[in-house]
Write a protein that holds these residues in place. Structure first.
Motif, PDB file in Angstrom:
ATOM      1  N   THR A  44       0.880  -1.162   0.000  1.00 50.15           N
ATOM      2  CA  THR A  44       0.000   0.000   0.000  1.00 50.15           C
ATOM      3  C   THR A  44       0.920   1.215   0.000  1.00 50.15           C
ATOM      4  N   GLU A  45       0.844   1.977  -1.052  1.00 49.36           N
ATOM      5  CA  GLU A  45       1.700   3.161  -1.184  1.00 49.36           C
ATOM      6  C   GLU A  45       0.979   4.379  -0.626  1.00 49.36           C
ATOM      7  N   PRO A  46       1.672   5.319  -0.050  1.00 47.92           N
ATOM      8  CA  PRO A  46       3.120   5.460  -0.093  1.00 47.92           C
ATOM      9  C   PRO A  46       3.846   4.801   1.085  1.00 47.92           C
ATOM     10  N   ASP A  47       3.171   4.512   2.203  1.00 49.48           N
ATOM     11  CA  ASP A  47       3.923   4.056   3.370  1.00 49.48           C
ATOM     12  C   ASP A  47       3.275   2.878   4.108  1.00 49.48           C
ATOM     13  N   GLY A  48       2.684   1.959   3.352  1.00 46.22           N
ATOM     14  CA  GLY A  48       2.164   0.733   3.945  1.00 46.22           C
ATOM     15  C   GLY A  48       0.731   0.863   4.428  1.00 46.22           C
ATOM     16  N   PRO A  49       0.271  -0.221   4.968  1.00 40.93           N
ATOM     17  CA  PRO A  49       0.992  -1.415   5.370  1.00 40.93           C
ATOM     18  C   PRO A  49       1.297  -2.335   4.192  1.00 40.93           C
ATOM     19  N   ASN A  50       2.303  -3.151   4.389  1.00 35.08           N
ATOM     20  CA  ASN A  50       2.741  -4.117   3.396  1.00 35.08           C
ATOM     21  C   ASN A  50       2.756  -5.496   4.048  1.00 35.08           C
ATOM     22  N   SER A  51       2.556  -6.518   3.260  1.00 39.06           N
ATOM     23  CA  SER A  51       2.648  -7.883   3.774  1.00 39.06           C
ATOM     24  C   SER A  51       2.933  -8.811   2.605  1.00 39.06           C
ATOM     25  N   TYR A  52       3.318 -10.022   2.943  1.00 36.97           N
ATOM     26  CA  TYR A  52       3.465 -11.011   1.884  1.00 36.97           C
ATOM     27  C   TYR A  52       3.018 -12.374   2.397  1.00 36.97           C
ATOM     28  N   ALA A  53       2.660 -13.222   1.430  1.00 33.32           N
ATOM     29  CA  ALA A  53       2.266 -14.596   1.721  1.00 33.32           C
ATOM     30  C   ALA A  53       3.081 -15.520   0.830  1.00 33.32           C
ATOM     31  N   ILE A  54       3.580 -16.568   1.430  1.00 33.51           N
ATOM     32  CA  ILE A  54       4.316 -17.600   0.702  1.00 33.51           C
ATOM     33  C   ILE A  54       3.408 -18.817   0.605  1.00 33.51           C
ATOM     34  N   LEU A  55       3.095 -19.226  -0.620  1.00 31.15           N
ATOM     35  CA  LEU A  55       2.290 -20.419  -0.863  1.00 31.15           C
ATOM     36  C   LEU A  55       3.241 -21.479  -1.386  1.00 31.15           C
ATOM     37  N   LYS A  56       3.444 -22.531  -0.586  1.00 29.46           N
ATOM     38  CA  LYS A  56       4.401 -23.576  -0.967  1.00 29.46           C
ATOM     39  C   LYS A  56       4.065 -24.863  -0.220  1.00 29.46           C
ATOM     40  N   ASP A  57       4.149 -25.973  -0.937  1.00 26.01           N
ATOM     41  CA  ASP A  57       3.931 -27.286  -0.330  1.00 26.01           C
ATOM     42  C   ASP A  57       2.579 -27.368   0.386  1.00 26.01           C
ATOM     43  N   SER A  58       1.533 -26.832  -0.238  1.00 24.30           N
ATOM     44  CA  SER A  58       0.177 -26.848   0.317  1.00 24.30           C
ATOM     45  C   SER A  58       0.106 -26.165   1.682  1.00 24.30           C
ATOM     46  N   ARG A  59       0.951 -25.155   1.875  1.00 23.59           N
ATOM     47  CA  ARG A  59       0.947 -24.372   3.110  1.00 23.59           C
ATOM     48  C   ARG A  59       0.989 -22.901   2.754  1.00 23.59           C
ATOM     49  N   ILE A  60       0.583 -22.095   3.721  1.00 23.22           N
ATOM     50  CA  ILE A  60       0.663 -20.644   3.573  1.00 23.22           C
ATOM     51  C   ILE A  60       1.411 -20.100   4.780  1.00 23.22           C
ATOM     52  N   GLU A  61       2.488 -19.396   4.505  1.00 24.12           N
ATOM     53  CA  GLU A  61       3.227 -18.673   5.535  1.00 24.12           C
ATOM     54  C   GLU A  61       3.115 -17.199   5.186  1.00 24.12           C
ATOM     55  N   TYR A  62       3.171 -16.343   6.179  1.00 15.89           N
ATOM     56  CA  TYR A  62       2.991 -14.921   5.892  1.00 15.89           C
ATOM     57  C   TYR A  62       3.791 -14.063   6.856  1.00 15.89           C
ATOM     58  N   LYS A  63       3.973 -12.839   6.457  1.00 13.33           N
ATOM     59  CA  LYS A  63       4.660 -11.848   7.278  1.00 13.33           C
ATOM     60  C   LYS A  63       3.920 -10.529   7.092  1.00 13.33           C
ATOM     61  N   ILE A  64       3.558  -9.925   8.190  1.00 12.25           N
ATOM     62  CA  ILE A  64       2.838  -8.654   8.159  1.00 12.25           C
ATOM     63  C   ILE A  64       3.838  -7.521   8.345  1.00 12.25           C
ATOM     64  N   ASP A  65       3.550  -6.412   7.683  1.00 18.89           N
ATOM     65  CA  ASP A  65       4.386  -5.212   7.760  1.00 18.89           C
ATOM     66  C   ASP A  65       5.816  -5.517   7.321  1.00 18.89           C
ATOM     67  N   ALA A  66       5.904  -6.179   6.146  1.00 17.01           N
ATOM     68  CA  ALA A  66       7.211  -6.593   5.652  1.00 17.01           C
ATOM     69  C   ALA A  66       7.239  -6.593   4.125  1.00 17.01           C
ATOM     70  N   ILE A  67       8.432  -6.507   3.602  1.00 15.78           N
ATOM     71  CA  ILE A  67       8.678  -6.584   2.168  1.00 15.78           C
ATOM     72  C   ILE A  67       9.533  -7.821   1.916  1.00 15.78           C
ATOM     73  N   HIS A  68       9.098  -8.674   0.981  1.00 16.81           N
ATOM     74  CA  HIS A  68       9.870  -9.859   0.610  1.00 16.81           C
ATOM     75  C   HIS A  68      10.927  -9.438  -0.405  1.00 16.81           C
ATOM     76  N   GLU A  69      12.106 -10.008  -0.304  1.00 12.37           N
ATOM     77  CA  GLU A  69      13.198  -9.595  -1.188  1.00 12.37           C
ATOM     78  C   GLU A  69      13.074 -10.115  -2.614  1.00 12.37           C
ATOM     79  N   ASN A  70      12.264 -11.161  -2.834  1.00 14.29           N
ATOM     80  CA  ASN A  70      12.150 -11.722  -4.174  1.00 14.29           C
ATOM     81  C   ASN A  70      10.745 -12.295  -4.429  1.00 14.29           C
ATOM     82  N   PRO A  71       9.727 -11.434  -4.435  1.00 16.76           N
ATOM     83  CA  PRO A  71       8.363 -11.945  -4.629  1.00 16.76           C
ATOM     84  C   PRO A  71       8.111 -12.383  -6.076  1.00 16.76           C
ATOM     85  N   THR A  72       7.190 -13.312  -6.227  1.00 15.59           N
ATOM     86  CA  THR A  72       6.760 -13.742  -7.552  1.00 15.59           C
ATOM     87  C   THR A  72       5.861 -12.685  -8.173  1.00 15.59           C
ATOM     88  N   PHE A  73       4.970 -12.148  -7.344  1.00 22.09           N
ATOM     89  CA  PHE A  73       4.012 -11.120  -7.769  1.00 22.09           C
ATOM     90  C   PHE A  73       3.987 -10.012  -6.734  1.00 22.09           C
TER      91      PHE A  73
END
Length: 130
Positions: A44-73
């Motif tokens: 969410t620009e300009p100053d968040g909040p930001n979050s990401y979700a990792i979908l892998k191996d039929s699981r979902i992991e997430y981090k709130i108020d964070a930027i992933h260094e190499n997101p797919t999307f």
């Protein structure tokens, strides 16, 4: 933190948590995640909040108020009210992508295959998001 920004931060956390728990209680939802290995970044620009979700191996992991260094999307909204509308389930993220109401980094057609992981929560949430 302003009220809307705090509300979006809490909502993102709740949605990611609900999605990660739905994997444990709904075999059909877990099956949909089979074979997926992606990272969704929400900004969410300009100053968040930001979050990401990792979908892998039929699981979902997430981090709130964070930027992933190499997101797919990366899905970015420049309007806090629009972000709240999307994450309350009032405006499906797939529609926001199709209508160009959010910025997308990554293949738009490809990302649309994975928006289910949040949109499937809408019927479960009912009126909880107001």
């Amino acid at each position: 933190m302003e009220k809307k920004k705090m509300a979006l931060t809490l909502l993102l956390g709740a949605l990611h948590y609900c999605a990660s728990e739905l994997v444990n209680i709904d075999p059909a939802y877990k099956q949909k995640l089979t074979g997926i290995d992606i990272v969704f970044q929400y900004k969410t620009e300009p100053d968040g909040p930001n979050s990401y979700a990792i979908l892998k191996d039929s699981r979902i992991e997430y981090k709130i108020d964070a930027i992933h260094e190499n997101p797919t999307f990366v899905v970015t909204t420049n309007d806090l009210d629009l972000a709240l509308k999307i994450f309350k389930g009032k405006y499906l993220i797939s529609e926001a992508i199709k209508q160009g109401d959010v910025e997308v980094i990554g293949d738009k057609q490809e990302i649309l295959k994975y928006t289910f992981f949040l949109e499937d929560l809408v019927p479960y949430l009912g009126d909880l998001t107001g």
